[in-house]
Structure formats: structure tokens, C-alpha cells
Design a protein around this motif. Structure first.
Motif, PDB file in Angstrom:
ATOM      1  N   GLY A   1      -9.225  10.107  61.663  1.00 56.71           N
ATOM      2  CA  GLY A   1     -10.075   9.052  61.775  1.00 56.71           C
ATOM      3  C   GLY A   1      -9.453   7.758  62.492  1.00 56.71           C
ATOM      4  O   GLY A   1     -10.376   7.477  63.039  1.00 56.71           O
ATOM      5  N   GLU A   2      -8.307   7.931  62.322  1.00 59.31           N
ATOM      6  CA  GLU A   2      -7.692   6.618  63.171  1.00 59.31           C
ATOM      7  C   GLU A   2      -7.619   6.849  64.643  1.00 59.31           C
ATOM      8  O   GLU A   2      -8.110   6.144  65.487  1.00 59.31           O
ATOM      9  N   ARG A   3      -7.351   8.135  64.890  1.00 57.63           N
ATOM     10  CA  ARG A   3      -7.228   8.609  66.397  1.00 57.63           C
ATOM     11  C   ARG A   3      -8.742   8.689  66.878  1.00 57.63           C
ATOM     12  O   ARG A   3      -8.960   8.259  68.128  1.00 57.63           O
ATOM     13  N   ALA A   4      -9.948   8.870  66.190  1.00 62.34           N
ATOM     14  CA  ALA A   4     -11.221   9.025  66.439  1.00 62.34           C
ATOM     15  C   ALA A   4     -11.748   7.639  66.854  1.00 62.34           C
ATOM     16  O   ALA A   4     -12.326   7.315  67.751  1.00 62.34           O
ATOM     17  N   LEU A   5     -11.243   6.631  65.800  1.00 64.09           N
ATOM     18  CA  LEU A   5     -11.584   5.359  66.015  1.00 64.09           C
ATOM     19  C   LEU A   5     -10.980   4.723  67.358  1.00 64.09           C
ATOM     20  O   LEU A   5     -11.718   3.767  67.923  1.00 64.09           O
TER      21      LEU A   5
ATOM     22  N   VAL B   1     -11.601   2.741  72.884  1.00 61.96           N
ATOM     23  CA  VAL B   1     -11.420   2.986  74.394  1.00 61.96           C
ATOM     24  C   VAL B   1     -12.554   3.336  75.172  1.00 61.96           C
ATOM     25  O   VAL B   1     -13.136   2.715  76.213  1.00 61.96           O
ATOM     26  N   LEU B   2     -13.625   4.270  74.587  1.00 64.40           N
ATOM     27  CA  LEU B   2     -14.884   4.352  75.074  1.00 64.40           C
ATOM     28  C   LEU B   2     -15.825   3.309  75.358  1.00 64.40           C
ATOM     29  O   LEU B   2     -16.545   2.944  76.243  1.00 64.40           O
TER      30      LEU B   2
ATOM     31  N   ALA C   1     -18.318  -1.041  78.361  1.00 63.06           N
ATOM     32  CA  ALA C   1     -18.603  -2.226  78.652  1.00 63.06           C
ATOM     33  C   ALA C   1     -18.126  -2.712  80.112  1.00 63.06           C
ATOM     34  O   ALA C   1     -18.853  -3.450  80.696  1.00 63.06           O
ATOM     35  N   LEU C   2     -16.982  -2.164  80.679  1.00 57.84           N
ATOM     36  CA  LEU C   2     -16.656  -2.793  81.845  1.00 57.84           C
ATOM     37  C   LEU C   2     -17.632  -2.104  83.051  1.00 57.84           C
ATOM     38  O   LEU C   2     -17.954  -2.617  83.938  1.00 57.84           O
TER      39      LEU C   2
END
Length: 125
Positions: A91-95, A100-101, A106-107
Motif C-alpha cells: 500500500g505504501e509503495r502504491a501510494l 509520483v504519477l 500536474a507538470l
């Protein structure tokens, strides 16, 4: 040696290089058995090669993989002992990946907006 994988079949036989050709289809069980959700996720976001290379890296940790269809050569020698990264839950890795996505999106949106604004302004003059 990775160069041995890109040799022709005749040269590999002459040099006694062993290789294991593997044919995986999108509906194989290792890719979710062809379910619509798994297929959509793999084709649109992750990619079959990413799943395959990741699993090969987990099991072998060294060596090379040659995609004969596209001519890609993958190195499995990458050290993944990132310390704290290995201790995080799924879950932490997915979050983290979602964050990052989000930043990348946004950029991209900001850049697109600025370019559109600049083009409109220069066209108006």
C-alpha cells in the motif's frame, strides 16, 4: 555475456551457447488469465514486459533477457536492495507511485497550459 544473446542461432550453436526461448501469450495465467481488468491494466498502464522483467529479476537477480520480437535487451544485474524501499508495504509503495504519477500529471498539465497560452498570445499579436 549479453553479446551472446544477440548472435544468430547458427553462431550460438557453434559457440555452444544455451538459451531458453519462452513464448508468453497475453491470456496466460501469469498475466491474470486474460481477465478484462488485468488485460486493461497491463496494456494501458504497466506493460507485459515490465511484469515479466520484474519477476525474472526477483527470481534470478542476474543475467540478461533478449526480446527477440522487438530486439530489446534487458539487464537483470540491477541491485534492488534499496534498504528502506524493501521494508515498505504494498500500500505504501502504491501510494508513493500514485504521488509520483500525480506530480508528473500536474507538470504535464501546467506545461500544456503555458504552451497553449503562449501560442494564443503570439497568434493574437
Amino acid at each position: 555475456e549479453k553479446g551472446l544473446l544477440v548472435l544468430s542461432e547458427g553462431a550460438q550453436r557453434t559457440l555452444n551457447v544455451s538459451s531458453l526461448p519462452v513464448l508468453l501469450l497475453p491470456d496466460d495465467a501469469c498475466f491474470g488469465g486474460g481477465s478484462r481488468e488485468a488485460t486493461l491494466l497491463l496494456e494501458a498502464f504497466i506493460g507485459y514486459d515490465t511484469v515479466l522483467i520484474s519477476q525474472l529479476h526477483v527470481h534470478f537477480r542476474r543475467g540478461f533477457v533478449h526480446n527477440t520480437r522487438y530486439g530489446d535487451l534487458y539487464n537483470l544485474h540491477i541491485d534492488s536492495s534499496g534498504g528502506e524501499d524493501d521494508d515498505r508495504s504494498l500500500g505504501e509503495r502504491a501510494l508513493h507511485k500514485l504521488g509520483v504519477l500525480s506530480v508528473a500529471s500536474a507538470l504535464a498539465l501546467t506545461t500544456t497550459t503555458l504552451v497553449a497560452f503562449t501560442l494564443r498570445e503570439t497568434h493574437a499579436r
